[in-house]
Scaffold this motif. Structure first.
Motif, PDB file in Angstrom:
ATOM      1  N   GLY A 272      -6.495  39.428  63.768  1.00 53.35           N
ATOM      2  CA  GLY A 272      -6.457  39.166  65.200  1.00 53.35           C
ATOM      3  C   GLY A 272      -7.751  39.536  65.897  1.00 53.35           C
ATOM      4  O   GLY A 272      -8.048  39.024  66.971  1.00 53.35           O
TER       5      GLY A 272
ATOM      6  N   GLY B 109      -3.261  42.065  59.319  1.00 48.10           N
ATOM      7  CA  GLY B 109      -2.943  41.246  60.485  1.00 48.10           C
ATOM      8  C   GLY B 109      -3.752  41.650  61.702  1.00 48.10           C
ATOM      9  O   GLY B 109      -4.263  40.798  62.430  1.00 48.10           O
TER      10      GLY B 109
ATOM     11  N   LYS C 145     -10.141  36.656  59.899  1.00 53.57           N
ATOM     12  CA  LYS C 145      -9.208  35.540  60.037  1.00 53.57           C
ATOM     13  C   LYS C 145      -9.604  34.394  59.116  1.00 53.57           C
ATOM     14  O   LYS C 145      -8.774  33.822  58.422  1.00 53.57           O
TER      15      LYS C 145
ATOM     16  N   GLN D 293      -0.948  39.785  63.554  1.00 56.12           N
ATOM     17  CA  GLN D 293      -2.010  38.962  64.137  1.00 56.12           C
ATOM     18  C   GLN D 293      -1.571  38.385  65.480  1.00 56.12           C
ATOM     19  O   GLN D 293      -2.319  38.429  66.463  1.00 56.12           O
TER      20      GLN D 293
END
Lengths: 263, 283
Positions: free
Chosen positions: B115, B111, B121, B171
């Motif tokens: 981010g 996560g 991502k 995230q």
């Protein structure tokens, strides 16, 4: 010495058109100099500071610190922000020592150095408090101590007292002058208060918006008088102070309507 | 000046105590809801007891509270369905805790990366968004075919179910880190790794803990369902075997155990939040 040479910045507006935020600004901050940038909002003073700090690249022009070009953020340029950016999960002393931790200074020495800096800003009794237990003025003092911790060549201060009430603000100004006189750092300080600018700066630049540029420069000595005599009201009551205040007020107010009428 | 002198004199410092006032509150206010909650609990048990006692609902479907307690005592002493109570509870707890540990160890770094990096991502978004809305029981058969009927398939299933909420909350936590805080750390000379450890991870921690709480909720649901289908130990299996003998009182005991475990988990997470993020909501 920090030297800004013909610095220009263009941003993209929402619709993609370029916005001219800073127009060929040149500026020298000598060793031990206290340069204050004054102007209405949108005059590019924060843009200039962000470029000096290395947060923002220039569209053209150059910024050098003691001959070395500024290419990104670094510990030799300490920044004090308008909004306090202390870490809530660390104590006041740990916040001050953050920069020392980043360069690998040991725990005991960090603590000793942090306490020394907290003494400088008058907060030695709050070393183990949490940042959210402090008032706004105290937090900004912690912010100043934190910026001083890695022993930077220059302090960049972006309206650090803007959110404080006027009484706390005057105390903070006097404290900052004392810190400046003690450490001999170069300081670049942004404000939109004319009185604050006159009281603090050895050099004052007045900026005007669209595009951001310097429209007037003054060399001042009120701050040296204050650092010597420690009498703020005498400095601010001096005729030279109020004459200059009205002169600068006229410049600041003139830049706005003329520009908007021309557009 | 005379005005000021005149307005100064009256003050309510007479013998009677002042009436303390404060702003009208909106919503539930700040008074504890504990007493109301306890009273509601007692009322529900009383209602259950009355309904069972008067025979409003046939005894086969609804045992009395006393019978449930008796069943609990006898199961505690003798075990049920070829295993002691602790073996059932222990099997379930081992599964969920192992899966939670794996999901946290994988989900938090994933996560955080999602981010921070456009590539991370881009790469992880597709599989997570694809499998996360699926009910875990839909792919349990696949897990069993691929990984067998043993612990591996159940722990993998639980890990998958718990991974997504943890990764997505980490995230979101990274996105909540303020630009100024990052700039402040950079201007103090932080390297990329130091920025991650000293600023980004602690800033994202409240969101991550919320994600773990959600994940544990999802985890319990998935665990019991998986044990109902394929297990020889565990609370889900315990309930399943009881229902095959129409032993309603034992089913009630099983449900009670799950509720107690889930409550203990929630309590632990709340304590962890108080201990790890005491600054939450303070600044």
């Amino acid at each position: 010495m920090l030297r800004v040479g013909k610095a220009s910045v263009y941003f993209a507006a929402r619709d993609g058109r370029p916005v001219h935020a800073l127009d060929r600004v040149s500026l020298d901050i000598p060793d031990g100099g206290f340069v204050v940038a004054l102007g209405t909002s949108g005059c590019g003073k924060s843009t200039l500071l962000n470029a000096m700090a290395g947060f923002l690249p220039l569209s053209s022009g150059s910024i050098t610190l003691n001959g070395h070009p500024v290419e990104g953020p670094g510990a030799e340029r300490g920044v004090v922000f308008q909004k306090d950016t202390l870490l809530p999960w660390k104590s006041v002393a740990e916040n001050v020592a953050l920069g020392l931790k980043f360069v690998g200074v040991g725990r005991a020495e960090r603590r000793a150095r942090a306490l020394e800096l907290l003494r400088l800003v008058g907060l030695e009794d709050f070393a183990d408090a949490a940042p959210y237990e402090l008032s706004g003025g105290m937090r900004q003092r912690v912010g100043i101590a934190r910026a001083l911790a890695p022993d930077p060549a220059i302090l960049l201060m972006d309206e650090p007292f803007g959110a404080l009430d006027s009484m706390t603000r005057e105390q903070m100004q006097e404290l900052l002058v004392a810190v400046w006189a003690r450490t001999g750092k170069q300081i670049f300080f942004i404000t939109h208060s004319i009185e604050e600018a006159l009281f603090l700066g050895t050099q004052l630049i007045v900026m005007s918006p669209r595009p951001g540029r310097i429209v007037a420069r003054y060399d001042l000595d009120f701050v040296k008088t204050f650092a010597r005599d420690r009498d703020a009201s005498a400095v601010k009551a001096a005729p030279a102070f109020s004459i200059l205040r009205e002169e600068i007020r006229a410049i600041v107010h003139r830049t706005e309507p003329i520009r908007s009428a021309a557009e | 000046m005379t005005d000021i002198a005149a307005t100064k004199s009256p003050s309510p410092s007479l013998a009677e105590a002042p009436r303390i006032v404060k702003m009208h509150s909106f919503g539930i206010g700040e008074r504890s809801t504990l007493a109301i909650s306890v009273a509601t609990g007692v009322a529900l048990v009383a209602l259950w007891w009355i309904v069972a006692w008067t025979g409003l609902v046939p005894h086969l479907f609804l045992p009395t509270p006393v019978e449930v307690v008796n069943a609990a005592i006898s199961i505690y002493q003798d075990g049920y369905a070829n295993a002691s109570l602790w073996e059932h509870v222990g099997a379930s707890l081992t599964r969920i805790l192992t899966a939670a540990a794996i999901a946290v160890a994988l989900g938090v770094p994933t996560g955080l990366l999602m981010g921070l990096s456009r590539w991370a991502k881009g790469v992880f978004d597709t599989p997570i968004e694809f499998y996360w809305p699926l009910p875990p029981l839909a792919y349990l058969p696949l897990m069993i075919i691929w990984l067998g009927i043993g612990e591996t398939s159940k722990i993998t299933l639980l890990t998958l179910a718990m991974f997504a909420p943890i990764a997505l909350s980490a995230q979101a936590g990274v996105r909540s880190v303020s630009r100024e805080r990052v700039n402040a750390a950079l201007s103090l000379g932080a390297t990329r790794f130091q920025l991650m450890r000293e600023i980004v991870l602690p800033s994202a921690l409240p969101e991550i803990l919320t994600g773990i709480r959600i994940a544990l909720g999802v985890g319990w649901g998935t665990l019991v369902a998986a044990e109902l289908i394929a297990a020889t130990r565990g609370i889900g299996y315990f309930i399943m075997s009881a229902s095959q003998f129409l032993a309603t009182d034992v089913v009630f005991v099983g449900i009670g155990i799950i509720a107690a475990c889930a409550f203990a988990f929630t309590l632990t997470m709340r304590l962890a939040e108080r201990w790890l993020v005491p600054w939450k909501g303070q600044s």
